[in-house]
Design an enzyme around this catalytic site. Structure first.
Site, short mmCIF file in Angstrom:
data_model
loop_
_atom_site.label_atom_id
_atom_site.label_comp_id
_atom_site.label_asym_id
_atom_site.label_seq_id
_atom_site.Cartn_x
_atom_site.Cartn_y
_atom_site.Cartn_z
N LYS A 106 14.66 -3.83 -5.34
CA LYS A 106 13.52 -2.88 -5.23
C LYS A 106 13.28 -2.46 -6.81
O LYS A 106 14.44 -2.36 -7.65
CB LYS A 106 13.60 -1.61 -4.48
N GLY A 218 -2.42 7.92 5.02
CA GLY A 218 -2.16 6.84 3.89
C GLY A 218 -3.42 5.88 3.93
O GLY A 218 -3.61 5.18 5.14
N TYR A 219 -4.20 5.72 3.09
CA TYR A 219 -5.20 4.62 3.31
C TYR A 219 -5.34 3.77 1.94
O TYR A 219 -6.23 3.78 1.26
CB TYR A 219 -6.92 5.68 3.39
N GLY A 223 -2.42 1.24 5.04
CA GLY A 223 -3.18 2.01 6.02
C GLY A 223 -4.79 1.40 6.18
O GLY A 223 -5.12 1.61 7.40
P1 NAD Z 1 -1.02 2.08 -1.63
O1 NAD Z 1 -0.54 2.56 -3.03
O2 NAD Z 1 -2.06 0.92 -1.47
O3 NAD Z 1 -1.46 3.20 -1.05
C1 NAD Z 1 -0.65 4.45 -0.71
C2 NAD Z 1 -1.74 5.42 -0.17
O4 NAD Z 1 -0.89 6.73 0.51
C3 NAD Z 1 -2.94 5.87 -0.72
O5 NAD Z 1 -4.03 5.85 0.05
C4 NAD Z 1 -2.69 7.49 -1.14
O6 NAD Z 1 -3.63 8.09 -1.44
C5 NAD Z 1 -1.92 7.63 -0.07
N1 NAD Z 1 -1.16 8.94 -0.28
C6 NAD Z 1 -0.26 9.19 -1.23
N2 NAD Z 1 0.39 10.50 -0.98
C7 NAD Z 1 -0.01 10.84 0.13
C8 NAD Z 1 0.26 11.86 0.78
N3 NAD Z 1 0.96 13.04 0.22
N4 NAD Z 1 -0.29 12.21 2.01
C9 NAD Z 1 -1.16 11.04 2.54
N5 NAD Z 1 -1.53 10.18 1.77
C10 NAD Z 1 -0.81 9.82 0.54
O7 NAD Z 1 0.41 1.67 -1.09
P2 NAD Z 1 0.76 0.55 0.16
O8 NAD Z 1 1.10 -0.71 -0.50
O9 NAD Z 1 -0.12 0.86 1.14
O10 NAD Z 1 2.35 1.52 0.69
C11 NAD Z 1 2.05 2.59 1.57
C12 NAD Z 1 3.59 2.58 2.27
O11 NAD Z 1 3.82 1.27 2.91
C13 NAD Z 1 4.69 3.10 1.11
O12 NAD Z 1 5.71 3.70 1.83
C14 NAD Z 1 5.13 1.49 0.95
O13 NAD Z 1 6.69 1.56 0.61
C15 NAD Z 1 5.05 0.78 2.20
N6 NAD Z 1 4.84 -0.55 2.38
C16 NAD Z 1 3.93 -1.23 1.86
C17 NAD Z 1 3.91 -2.72 1.67
C18 NAD Z 1 3.01 -3.51 1.41
O14 NAD Z 1 3.17 -4.77 1.34
N7 NAD Z 1 1.98 -2.95 0.59
C19 NAD Z 1 5.03 -3.47 2.41
C20 NAD Z 1 5.99 -2.47 3.08
C21 NAD Z 1 5.89 -1.25 2.91
#
Ligand code: NAD
Length: 416
Positions: A106, A218-219, A223
């Protein structure tokens, strides 16, 4: 006593529980408790006003016994080395639980992309690659997107790495735009993999998910697509969603296109016409069938776990539930699909992207979906069966499956 929320200590605590049940020998256990390698860098970046700002970045290669390390890059103002270590450990378990020939890594940079111009972000992305390029490569360590990093950022990083090497190296990073060797189906892969798990959970729990309710915290990438696919593939009704500014609720269900449009127009889901506001804390406690935490770590803790009413918690985010909360949820009969299983769709399609880059031949989206479904369904049932057999909660069941695979690889290599 206050609950320990340090993500790396939590990851170690989770491993310790699994190690005890697996009766791991002390050397194997000790190797799995720490990253094999980590690099800390400083990155000078010329800002638009002419000044130079120095950013701190990290890359952690946790374990490569099953293959090259693999894991996302996070650009976040509150990034810490312990968060990166925890995420790298979870990547190790994630690639093992879906049984792909990769290890776990990571990376992250402490920065606030929301306050940076596209030019500043590009210079930071290229500077980060210059700083860590010596430990990256298709056969050693392959980054990908995570929180606040995008396909465009992956494209700049791939270009910088290719310039350094002197030839095109698309397979050094995944989550690229399609035009630069990205895979069909990578965009929604994390959410799609999670939705496949929820579908399988519906079967083993005997819940008909059609018309049932869901809430999403989370959007972003995970999300938004969870909203789209929960409706499209499972026929569910998504009644609440939120982002960092707050949440919205409509008992009749939120239309995906309208919600997304509002988020794109205003930067937040908050204030969508026809919805009531709901706080991020209250969203987690809604009486829904499926709760999707899809934001950040430590959202379900000892403080609120007893109030969770969802029947299934599908963890798209990494580390949303603390160990104490896990025990409370298990005791209360909440079925948790643990993060490194539930969100493994992203890394699985990233692996498919690497495979396609390696033979320079690209698959249609239907084939990506079919192969993803196969991997996720097999992983879900391996974890479910292990948890039932050992009478433990699903996270511990997932650890038992993943840790024993990594331990076997280390043993076969003669490391321990
Ligand atoms: P992203 O940056 O696209 O979106 C993050 C979202 O979370 C945003 O809408 C932001 O406004 C919201 N957010 C931030 N702080 C918040 C809070 N305190 N309360 C509510 N919402 C909040 O990120 P993502 O890629 O969607 O990742 C989200 C989660 O999923 C993370 O934990 C990430 O590690 C995990 N994840 C993502 C992927 C991927 O392929 N994108 C893969 C595995 C895991």
């Amino acid at each position: 006593m206050t609950e320990n929320l340090n993500p790396f200590q939590i990851a170690q605590q989770q491993l310790d529980e699994a190690a005890a049940l697996l009766a791991l020998d002390p050397a194997t256990h000790a190797l799995l408790r720490e990253p094999r390698r980590e690099l800390h860098v400083t990155i000078p970046v010329r800002m638009d006003d002419g000044s130079v700002k120095v950013f701190k970045g990290f890359r952690v290669q946790y374990n490569d016994s099953r293959g090259p390390t693999k894991g996302g890059l996070r650009f976040h103002p509150s990034e810490t080395i312990d968060t990166v270590r925890a995420l790298a450990a979870w990547m190790t378990w994630k690639t093992a639980v879906v049984d792909i020939p990769l290890g776990g890594g990571k990376g992250g940079v402490i920065c606030n992309p929301k306050e940076m111009s596209p030019g500043e972000l590009e210079r930071l992305s290229r500077g980060y690659i210059r700083a860590i390029n010596k430990i990256l490569g298709e056969e050693t360590d392959v980054p990908a997107p995570d929180v606040y990093t995008t396909p465009q950022i992956m494209a700049w990083m791939m270009d910088e790495y290719s310039v350094i090497r002197g030839y095109n190296v698309p397979g050094m990073i995944t989550g690229k735009p399609l035009e630069l060797g990205g895979s069909q189906g990578r965009g929604d892969a994390t959410a799609r993999g999670g939705i496949f798990c929820v579908r399988e959970a519906g079967k083993v729990l005997d819940i008909d998910l059609r018309g049932k309710t869901a809430a999403i915290q989370g959007y972003g990438n995970a999300g938004q697509f969870a909203h789209k696919l929960a409706v499209e593939l499972l026929g569910m009704k998504v009644v609440a969603v939120s982002d960092s500014r707050g949440g919205i609720f409509n008992p009749d269900g939120l239309d995906f296109e309208t919600t997304l449009q509002h988020k794109q127009d205003t930067g937040s889901v908050v204030g969508l016409a026809g919805t009531q506001p709901v706080s991020n804390e209250a969203l987690l406690e809604l009486d829904v069938t499926v709760l999707f935490p899809a934001a950040l770590e430590n959202q379900i803790t000892a403080a609120n776990a007893a109030n969770i009413k969802a029947k299934v918690v599908a963890e798209l985010a990494n580390g949303p539930t603390t160990p104490e909360a896990d025990h409370i949820l298990h005791k209360n009969g909440v079925y948790v699909i643990p993060d490194f299983l539930c969100n493994a769709g992203g890394v699985t399609v990233s692996y498919f992207e690497q495979v396609q880059n390696a033979y320079d031949y690209y698959w249609p989206v239907e084939l990506v979906h079919e192969r993803l479904d196969h991997k996720m369904t097999a992983a879900f049932h391996a974890v479910h069966e292990m948890s039932q057999k050992k009478n433990v909660h699903n996270r511990l069941g997932a650890y038992l499956v993943a840790v024993s695979r990594v331990a076997t690889a280390m043993k076969l290599r003669g490391w321990v």
